[in-house]
Design a protein around this motif. Structure first.
Motif, PDB file in Angstrom:
ATOM      1  N   TYR A  80       0.808  -1.214   0.000  1.00 25.86           N
ATOM      2  CA  TYR A  80       0.000   0.000   0.000  1.00 25.86           C
ATOM      3  C   TYR A  80       0.849   1.276   0.000  1.00 25.86           C
ATOM      4  O   TYR A  80       0.317   2.386   0.080  1.00 25.86           O
ATOM      5  N   ASP A  81       2.163   1.095  -0.071  1.00 32.64           N
ATOM      6  CA  ASP A  81       3.046   2.263  -0.134  1.00 32.64           C
ATOM      7  C   ASP A  81       4.451   1.757  -0.462  1.00 32.64           C
ATOM      8  O   ASP A  81       4.754   0.561  -0.305  1.00 32.64           O
ATOM      9  N   VAL A  82       5.301   2.659  -0.833  1.00 32.08           N
ATOM     10  CA  VAL A  82       6.690   2.288  -1.111  1.00 32.08           C
ATOM     11  C   VAL A  82       7.296   1.644   0.129  1.00 32.08           C
ATOM     12  O   VAL A  82       7.102   2.111   1.246  1.00 32.08           O
ATOM     13  N   LYS A  83       7.981   0.560  -0.077  1.00 34.20           N
ATOM     14  CA  LYS A  83       8.659  -0.210   0.966  1.00 34.20           C
ATOM     15  C   LYS A  83       7.708  -0.880   1.946  1.00 34.20           C
ATOM     16  O   LYS A  83       8.152  -1.549   2.881  1.00 34.20           O
ATOM     17  N   MET A  84       6.409  -0.739   1.753  1.00 35.52           N
ATOM     18  CA  MET A  84       5.448  -1.406   2.638  1.00 35.52           C
ATOM     19  C   MET A  84       4.898  -2.632   1.922  1.00 35.52           C
ATOM     20  O   MET A  84       4.584  -2.566   0.725  1.00 35.52           O
ATOM     21  N   LYS A  85       4.771  -3.720   2.659  1.00 31.99           N
ATOM     22  CA  LYS A  85       4.221  -4.939   2.066  1.00 31.99           C
ATOM     23  C   LYS A  85       3.430  -5.690   3.112  1.00 31.99           C
ATOM     24  O   LYS A  85       3.723  -5.615   4.305  1.00 31.99           O
ATOM     25  N   GLU A  86       2.446  -6.408   2.617  1.00 32.51           N
ATOM     26  CA  GLU A  86       1.616  -7.228   3.492  1.00 32.51           C
ATOM     27  C   GLU A  86       1.439  -8.593   2.852  1.00 32.51           C
ATOM     28  O   GLU A  86       1.268  -8.692   1.639  1.00 32.51           O
ATOM     29  N   LYS A  87       1.441  -9.632   3.661  1.00 31.99           N
ATOM     30  CA  LYS A  87       1.188 -10.975   3.144  1.00 31.99           C
ATOM     31  C   LYS A  87      -0.266 -11.101   2.741  1.00 31.99           C
ATOM     32  O   LYS A  87      -1.158 -10.571   3.408  1.00 31.99           O
ATOM     33  N   GLY A  88      -0.463 -11.832   1.668  1.00 30.77           N
ATOM     34  CA  GLY A  88      -1.808 -12.181   1.259  1.00 30.77           C
ATOM     35  C   GLY A  88      -2.180 -13.538   1.804  1.00 30.77           C
ATOM     36  O   GLY A  88      -1.765 -13.920   2.892  1.00 30.77           O
ATOM     37  N   ASP A  89      -2.914 -14.287   1.009  1.00 27.63           N
ATOM     38  CA  ASP A  89      -3.400 -15.587   1.475  1.00 27.63           C
ATOM     39  C   ASP A  89      -2.392 -16.717   1.289  1.00 27.63           C
ATOM     40  O   ASP A  89      -2.442 -17.707   1.998  1.00 27.63           O
ATOM     41  N   ILE A  90      -1.500 -16.561   0.320  1.00 30.30           N
ATOM     42  CA  ILE A  90      -0.559 -17.655   0.016  1.00 30.30           C
ATOM     43  C   ILE A  90       0.856 -17.124  -0.173  1.00 30.30           C
ATOM     44  O   ILE A  90       1.460 -17.274  -1.226  1.00 30.30           O
ATOM     45  N   PRO A  91       1.471 -16.538   0.846  1.00 30.67           N
ATOM     46  CA  PRO A  91       2.782 -15.920   0.666  1.00 30.67           C
ATOM     47  C   PRO A  91       3.971 -16.885   0.682  1.00 30.67           C
ATOM     48  O   PRO A  91       5.081 -16.519   0.302  1.00 30.67           O
ATOM     49  N   GLU A  92       3.726 -18.123   1.094  1.00 29.90           N
ATOM     50  CA  GLU A  92       4.857 -19.053   1.295  1.00 29.90           C
ATOM     51  C   GLU A  92       5.584 -19.306  -0.019  1.00 29.90           C
ATOM     52  O   GLU A  92       4.980 -19.632  -1.034  1.00 29.90           O
ATOM     53  N   GLY A  93       6.895 -19.162   0.043  1.00 29.19           N
ATOM     54  CA  GLY A  93       7.730 -19.400  -1.136  1.00 29.19           C
ATOM     55  C   GLY A  93       7.937 -18.172  -1.999  1.00 29.19           C
ATOM     56  O   GLY A  93       8.620 -18.243  -3.026  1.00 29.19           O
ATOM     57  N   TYR A  94       7.348 -17.061  -1.567  1.00 30.54           N
ATOM     58  CA  TYR A  94       7.448 -15.818  -2.332  1.00 30.54           C
ATOM     59  C   TYR A  94       7.943 -14.681  -1.441  1.00 30.54           C
ATOM     60  O   TYR A  94       7.756 -14.700  -0.234  1.00 30.54           O
ATOM     61  N   SER A  95       8.543 -13.690  -2.060  1.00 32.10           N
ATOM     62  CA  SER A  95       8.807 -12.425  -1.398  1.00 32.10           C
ATOM     63  C   SER A  95       8.546 -11.323  -2.414  1.00 32.10           C
ATOM     64  O   SER A  95       8.359 -11.603  -3.602  1.00 32.10           O
ATOM     65  N   VAL A  96       8.505 -10.085  -1.938  1.00 32.54           N
ATOM     66  CA  VAL A  96       8.223  -8.963  -2.821  1.00 32.54           C
ATOM     67  C   VAL A  96       9.131  -7.795  -2.487  1.00 32.54           C
ATOM     68  O   VAL A  96       9.740  -7.737  -1.423  1.00 32.54           O
ATOM     69  N   SER A  97       9.169  -6.865  -3.430  1.00 35.23           N
ATOM     70  CA  SER A  97       9.966  -5.664  -3.230  1.00 35.23           C
ATOM     71  C   SER A  97       9.251  -4.497  -3.881  1.00 35.23           C
ATOM     72  O   SER A  97       8.789  -4.608  -5.019  1.00 35.23           O
ATOM     73  N   ARG A  98       9.161  -3.388  -3.138  1.00 32.86           N
ATOM     74  CA  ARG A  98       8.612  -2.178  -3.729  1.00 32.86           C
ATOM     75  C   ARG A  98       9.504  -1.005  -3.314  1.00 32.86           C
ATOM     76  O   ARG A  98       9.264  -0.350  -2.317  1.00 32.86           O
ATOM     77  N   GLU A  99      10.484  -0.752  -4.116  1.00 30.91           N
ATOM     78  CA  GLU A  99      11.440   0.324  -3.872  1.00 30.91           C
ATOM     79  C   GLU A  99      10.982   1.649  -4.471  1.00 30.91           C
ATOM     80  O   GLU A  99      11.350   2.713  -3.999  1.00 30.91           O
ATOM     81  N   LYS A 100      10.183   1.558  -5.510  1.00 28.64           N
ATOM     82  CA  LYS A 100       9.607   2.756  -6.134  1.00 28.64           C
ATOM     83  C   LYS A 100       8.107   2.562  -6.254  1.00 28.64           C
ATOM     84  O   LYS A 100       7.622   1.436  -6.367  1.00 28.64           O
ATOM     85  N   LYS A 101       7.391   3.666  -6.235  1.00 28.07           N
ATOM     86  CA  LYS A 101       5.931   3.583  -6.208  1.00 28.07           C
ATOM     87  C   LYS A 101       5.376   2.840  -7.416  1.00 28.07           C
ATOM     88  O   LYS A 101       4.386   2.133  -7.314  1.00 28.07           O
ATOM     89  N   GLU A 102       6.000   2.999  -8.558  1.00 24.62           N
ATOM     90  CA  GLU A 102       5.429   2.429  -9.775  1.00 24.62           C
ATOM     91  C   GLU A 102       5.785   0.959 -10.002  1.00 24.62           C
ATOM     92  O   GLU A 102       5.234   0.331 -10.895  1.00 24.62           O
ATOM     93  N   ARG A 103       6.688   0.422  -9.225  1.00 23.97           N
ATOM     94  CA  ARG A 103       7.206  -0.920  -9.512  1.00 23.97           C
ATOM     95  C   ARG A 103       7.048  -1.857  -8.319  1.00 23.97           C
ATOM     96  O   ARG A 103       7.404  -1.520  -7.192  1.00 23.97           O
ATOM     97  N   PHE A 104       6.542  -3.050  -8.610  1.00 24.19           N
ATOM     98  CA  PHE A 104       6.308  -4.056  -7.564  1.00 24.19           C
ATOM     99  C   PHE A 104       6.816  -5.385  -8.107  1.00 24.19           C
ATOM    100  O   PHE A 104       6.324  -5.865  -9.125  1.00 24.19           O
ATOM    101  N   SER A 105       7.796  -5.930  -7.435  1.00 24.45           N
ATOM    102  CA  SER A 105       8.436  -7.151  -7.923  1.00 24.45           C
ATOM    103  C   SER A 105       8.047  -8.335  -7.066  1.00 24.45           C
ATOM    104  O   SER A 105       7.987  -8.228  -5.831  1.00 24.45           O
ATOM    105  N   LEU A 106       7.814  -9.456  -7.711  1.00 20.38           N
ATOM    106  CA  LEU A 106       7.555 -10.724  -7.027  1.00 20.38           C
ATOM    107  C   LEU A 106       8.779 -11.603  -7.228  1.00 20.38           C
ATOM    108  O   LEU A 106       9.255 -11.755  -8.350  1.00 20.38           O
ATOM    109  N   ILE A 107       9.254 -12.179  -6.133  1.00 23.47           N
ATOM    110  CA  ILE A 107      10.478 -12.979  -6.184  1.00 23.47           C
ATOM    111  C   ILE A 107      10.174 -14.390  -5.702  1.00 23.47           C
ATOM    112  O   ILE A 107       9.580 -14.576  -4.627  1.00 23.47           O
TER     113      ILE A 107
END
Lengths: 114, 114
Positions: free
Chosen positions: A50-77
């Motif tokens: 919901y904001d840069v550098k902020m992240k929340e787990k959803g329903d199935i986060p296991e095995g995944y991580s995310v990154s949001r360093e800039k407002k326009e970009r959201f990466s799934l790892i």
């Protein structure tokens, strides 16, 4: 028009590889989401932000991580891809956190893990 | 855990038929109800965002009604056309201001035969 783009439409990776899925939105939206879609299971939320550098787990986060360093970009790892992560991955964004705000989706990335 | 249920899971109709399907959601703490259309090889797109009990929204041959007291919404398609073939998803905002998170139903897959 809001545009949400994803880095790849199709991706084939091997078990154990680190996988990056990139999503970019061009309308200054606050919120971004990553879903996976599997037959019979609908859209399931992996992570959201919901904001840069902020992240929340959803329903199935296991095995995944995310990154949001800039407002326009959201990466799934996927730290170490496994065959059960073969799926369609959809990114979405919404303007603000109000319940009336529709989500705008990217075209999806079909990931196959061999 | 909030459940959003859609029925039927799939529907096969002939061109020209009118059809409808259902989305059931928790009737307590209602904020809004979203409908999305997801055509094959495209991204899901918002059809309607509904907020008021008794609300009825229309877009061309597609309309939707909302009953927040009993917790259901109907989507109607009048005179179905092959281009209406898609998966129709409804979604329910989780909690007000929780990052815009939506709980999606599993969808109704509509196939319209010429």
């Amino acid at each position: 028009d809001v545009k949400v783009t994803q880095s790849s439409r199709y991706l084939v990776k091997r078990t154990g590889e680190k996988v990056f899925l990139e999503c970019v939105q061009d309308m200054d939206h606050e919120n971004m989401f990553w879903y996976r879609q599997d037959p019979g299971l609908g859209l399931r939320l992996i992570y959201f932000s919901y904001d840069v550098k902020m992240k929340e787990k959803g329903d199935i986060p296991e095995g995944y991580s995310v990154s949001r360093e800039k407002k326009e970009r959201f990466s799934l790892i996927l730290e170490s891809a496994s065959t059960n992560q073969t799926s369609m991955y959809l990114c979405a964004s919404s303007l603000t956190s109000g319940p009336n705000n529709e989500q705008f989706f990217g075209p999806g990335t079909r990931l196959t893990v061999l | 855990i909030l459940n959003v249920e859609q029925s039927p899971q799939s529907l096969h109709v002939q061109e020209g038929d009118s059809t409808n399907f259902t989305c059931s959601f928790p009737s307590s703490n209602f904020y809004a109800l979203h409908w999305y259309r997801w055509e094959t090889a495209k991204s899901p797109e918002a059809l309607f965002v509904m907020t008021l009990n008794g609300d009825e929204k229309k877009k061309g041959r597609i309309s939707a009604t909302l009953n927040t007291k009993e917790g259901y919404s109907y989507l109607y398609i009048k005179g179905s056309q092959p281009e209406d073939s898609a998966t129709y998803l409804c979604a329910f905002p989780m909690i007000y201001n929780q990052g815009g998170k939506l709980i999606f139903g599993q969808g109704t897959e509509l196939s319209v035969k010429p």
